[in-house]
Design a protein around this motif. Structure first.
Motif, short mmCIF file in Angstrom:
data_model
loop_
_atom_site.label_atom_id
_atom_site.label_comp_id
_atom_site.label_asym_id
_atom_site.label_seq_id
_atom_site.Cartn_x
_atom_site.Cartn_y
_atom_site.Cartn_z
N ARG A 1 44.92 33.86 31.95
CA ARG A 1 44.47 32.72 32.75
C ARG A 1 43.52 33.47 33.94
N ASN B 1 42.41 32.01 37.91
CA ASN B 1 42.54 30.79 38.77
C ASN B 1 41.71 30.80 39.74
N ASN C 1 50.32 27.66 33.83
CA ASN C 1 50.11 28.95 34.57
C ASN C 1 51.41 30.02 34.35
N GLY D 1 44.62 28.29 43.23
CA GLY D 1 45.43 28.46 41.98
C GLY D 1 45.28 27.56 40.89
N SER D 2 44.40 26.70 41.05
CA SER D 2 44.07 25.92 39.85
C SER D 2 43.35 26.59 38.90
N PHE D 3 43.33 25.83 37.55
CA PHE D 3 42.81 26.58 36.43
C PHE D 3 41.36 26.71 36.41
#
Length: 506
Positions: free
Chosen positions: A174, A176, A148, A180-182
């Motif tokens: 990116r 999220n 990240n 905060g995860s992908f």
């Protein structure tokens, strides 16, 4: 006669023609040297101008690419921000698609824009929401899934699956989840043709090159296009580290693809892994200079050669004139019958020796030599025989008077004068007696050889010697020698008489 001081300079030049010629050649060489230095300076100026021009072109190229990247990045950030809004999320899919992607569809060279899920599956994008491509193998997806830490990522050149293998580059960011995860990526695809069109609009000479290169060494675009047989990765090039390790720069190198010597100017596109390269060929840069160099070089050489030729011709002309002047002077100071100095030259020698005598404590002796009964000799044998007799006498005198500073001159008619510097009265008397004996012995030698060419005759000689203090003038010294000659005549001729003690210096 030449006017002074030009005349003196001309005379000196005439006496030293090789020095004048050498100076002329040195001057011509100096002119050639100045011309060469001027041409070298002009060459350096041409290269410096080419560098400045290339730097400006690279800056403009970098600026254009930077604006395009920034615009695309703003579109990405706007797309991500819109996706997070609840109102957008609850829109009917078709309306949402039109709202998010329709403006991008009208943008030239931006050939794709989309959003993927965490597995790389295209969720929605330009220019159709019905595409179901998966981009999980692309570098622009993998870097964001793995970390990240990346903001905007600019991909390597790839062949777009959705458009039949067209070369493209992707800009991705990116996305999220709330924790905060992908969640996936948002991407914009730019057709590489955009970079090629930018390069096509630049003129850097017939053999010049413009290019866009990534920092990993891969070639994005090049004008002229690189043949398929050549590698498109320059990371192994010896000069490539210069581009990678500096924001901008300039160097000269020979191309590894075609061997052309080029002046490479490069500038990093800010915030991207892209490098704008402008590389005109050195031969193109110096084409006008070479024409000038030929013109100046040939002209300077021709003028220098002509100048040298004129200088040498002038030097030898002045030499001939000086020699002619010397010859004329010699003729005006030479007795045409005997080849001895004449009365004019004698007066000059006497005055010079007298002046020298006044500067030192030495002696100066003068001999007056006169052929005895020479009028009767001419009457008896003829003037032709008399001339032969005078030549014979002159030769006998020269045989006895041979020091470097001595002077023998024909005073007039059958009378001769001998000037003996640094010779005292005794020495002068010995020389005079030697002349008389030399003449007498010549008759004996001629009779013994049976080939006497001249009828015998005798001479009377008068001697006078002076020093710095006495007599008072040179005229008195010569008068004393003349008086001594008449004493020799009265004494019966064929003898030598010295001036009286009254006339002699102590």
């Amino acid at each position: 006669m030449f006017p002074n001081p030009v005349g003196r300079a001309a005379i000196i030049a005439g006496r030293h023609p090789f020095i004048v010629g050498a100076l002329g050649m040195l001057l011509a060489a100096s002119v050639l040297g100045v011309s060469l230095l001027t041409l070298v300076a002009a060459r350096d100026t041409a290269i410096l101008h080419a560098h400045e021009t290339s730097r400006n072109v690279a800056a403009v190229l970098s600026s254009n690419i930077s604006r395009t990247i920034d615009s695309s990045d703003q579109s990405l950030q706007a797309l991500i921000a819109a996706l997070d809004k609840p109102a957008v999320q609850h829109m009917e899919p078709g309306v949402r698609h039109d709202l998010l992607f329709s403006p991008t569809a009208a943008t030239r060279y931006v050939t794709g824009m989309g959003v993927t899920d965490e597995r790389g599956q295209l969720i929605d994008g330009c220019c159709s929401r019905t595409h179901h491509w998966n981009f999980s193998d692309r570098d622009y997806f993998l870097v964001h899934r793995q970390s990240n830490k990346f903001g905007l990522y600019i991909s390597a050149v790839y062949q777009a699956r959705s458009r039949g293998g067209v070369d493209s580059m992707a800009l991705s960011r990116r996305i999220n989840n709330a924790d905060g995860s992908f969640k996936g990526i948002a991407l914009v695809a730019i057709d590489v043709e955009y970079f090629r069109r930018l390069l096509d609009g630049l003129d850097v000479g017939s053999r010049g090159v413009t290019a866009i290169v990534r920092t990993d060494g891969t070639l994005v675009a090049r004008n002229p296009a690189l043949a398929a047989a050549f590698t498109r990765n320059f990371s192994k090039s010896l000069t490539f580290p210069r581009m990678v390790n500096h924001e901008s720069g300039f160097y000269t190198a020979r191309s590894s693809t075609d061997g052309v010597l080029r002046l490479y100017t490069f500038e990093r596109v800010p915030g991207t892994p892209l490098i704008a390269v402008v590389a005109p060929a050195l031969d193109d840069i110096l084409a006008s200079w070479r024409t000038l160099a030929w013109m100046v070089g040939v002209s300077a050489c021709a003028i220098s050669f002509a100048f040298c030729a004129v200088v040498w011709l002038l030097a030898f002309a002045l030499r001939d004139r000086a020699l002619a002047g010397d010859r004329l002077t010699e003729l005006t100071q030479t007795d045409p019958l005997t080849g001895l100095k004449n009365r004019r030259a004698l007066d000059e020698v006497l005055q010079n020796e007298w002046d020298r005598l006044q500067r030192n404590d030495s002696h100066l002796s003068v001999l007056f030599v006169d052929a005895d009964h020479f009028k009767q000799y001419n009457d008896q044998y003829g003037h032709a025989e008399g001339d032969k007799a005078l030549k014979h006498l002159a030769a006998r005198i020269v045989q006895r008077v041979h020091r470097r500073g001595d002077c023998v001159a024909r005073y007039g008619g059958e009378e001769f004068v001998v000037v003996l510097p640094d010779t005292d009265a005794a020495g002068a008397y010995r020389v005079a007696e030697g002349i008389r004996e030399q003449l007498e012995s010549s008759w004996q030698t001629g009779r013994e050889a049976g080939s006497a060419a001249v009828h015998p005759f005798t001479v009377s000689i008068g001697c006078a010697t002076g020093r710095r203090a006495s007599p008072a003038t040179c005229e008195e010294l010569t008068k004393a020698a003349d008086i001594a000659l008449y004493e020799a005549k009265r004494a019966g001729r064929n003898c030598v008489r010295a001036a009286s003690a009254m006339s002699q210096p102590g």
